[in-house]
Design an enzyme around this catalytic site. Structure first.
Site, PDB file in Angstrom:
ATOM      1  N   ASP A   1      36.834  -4.148  14.396  1.00 59.50           N
ATOM      2  CA  ASP A   1      35.383  -4.040  14.193  1.00 59.50           C
ATOM      3  C   ASP A   1      34.658  -4.946  15.185  1.00 59.50           C
ATOM      4  OD1 ASP A   1      35.944  -2.415  12.061  1.00 59.50           O
ATOM      5  OD2 ASP A   1      35.779  -4.031  10.571  1.00 59.50           O
TER       6      ASP A   1
HETATM    7  N1  URA Z   1      40.321  -4.275   9.036  1.00 56.13           N
HETATM    8  C1  URA Z   1      38.992  -4.431   9.065  1.00 56.13           C
HETATM    9  O1  URA Z   1      38.333  -4.372   8.042  1.00 56.13           O
HETATM   10  N2  URA Z   1      38.402  -4.668  10.248  1.00 56.13           N
HETATM   11  C2  URA Z   1      39.098  -4.777  11.424  1.00 56.13           C
HETATM   12  O2  URA Z   1      38.497  -5.013  12.464  1.00 56.13           O
HETATM   13  C3  URA Z   1      40.487  -4.611  11.365  1.00 56.13           C
HETATM   14  C4  URA Z   1      41.093  -4.345  10.176  1.00 56.13           C
END
Ligand code: URA
Length: 243
Positions: A108
């Protein structure tokens, strides 16, 4: 580098011109292969992949070497090759042309940590395919303290609308009534998976950083935004050889 040579049949396979060395031999035998405008039939001929013009059935092929970059993704950049608004992970690696390179999986925008950038689709597939169940470990800071029953739910798997999570391994590092820190290991890579898992058991993720993929660990000294080049051999050994 430009002076390095390789056998013509090897080039024909690596460049995608032929499916296999047997296929390459057939093409050579059928007089379909030209090197610098001259027909060739010898599989052993040494060619300069970066200098010679190699044609098969009238189409020119070039050999693109695969490269692998391990990035410590900083917050605020998106795991994409292009984005209309935000900076992308590709913009942090000048050697990796966004037309050819891509991130292996996604983190993310507000997640930090280990992200591979490559032009090797095969390796990317091996890492991300659910079939291979490669473990990904995250350092997570959450609100509150995870209770035993909540940990048990994470271990068992949680049902979401589109999937049921596989067992997640939880290891606590620091607990405080306000916030706690832990390592969470999962084998899938569903959208916002870590945040959704904790949300499902009543905690919000305050900070998230991926620290390993299989046995490949983000070097501690690498700061956010820094990257290093690895070889395929190094990655294969680290990712797929876990004790
Ligand atoms: N899980 C998440 O919630 N975000 C990420 O960036 C990676 C795994």
């Amino acid at each position: 580098m430009a002076k390095e040579t390789m056998r013509l049949d090897r080039f024909l396979v690596l460049s995608g011109a032929c499916k296999s060395r047997t296929d390459a031999k057939k093409c050579l035998h059928d007089h379909c292969v030209y090197v610098n405008d001259r027909p060739v039939s010898s599989a052993e001929l040494q060619v300069h992949p970066l200098e010679d013009t190699i044609e098969v059935n009238g189409r020119t092929y070039r050999y693109v070497a695969n490269r692998y970059f391990l990035l410590n993704k900083p917050k605020g950049v998106v795991s994409a090759t292009k984005d209309r608004i935000s900076e992308t992970v590709l913009s942090l690696i000048p050697e990796a042309d966004a037309k050819e390179y891509f991130p292996v999986g996604r983190l993310d925008k507000d997640t930090e940590g280990l992200l591979l950038i490559t032009n090797d689709g095969e390796l990317a597939h091996c890492i991300t395919s659910p079939r291979h169940e490669i473990k990904k470990t995250y350092f997570v800071r959450i609100t509150g303290v995870l209770q035993k029953a909540e940990e048990a739910r994470l271990n068992k798997g949680i049902s979401f609308e589109e999937f049921t999570s596989k067992s997640a391994e939880y290891k606590f590092l620091r607990e405080d009534s306000e916030e706690s820190e832990c390592l969470l290991t999962i084998t899938e890579g569903k959208f916002h998976e870590v945040k959704r898992l904790f949300h499902a058991v009543g905690h919000e993720v305050l900070y998230l950083k991926r620290i390993s993929i299989g046995g490949l660990v983000l070097p501690e000294e690498m700061k956010p935004g820094e990257y290093r080049e690895y070889t395929l051999e190094q990655l294969n050994e680290a990712i797929f050889t876990v004790d």
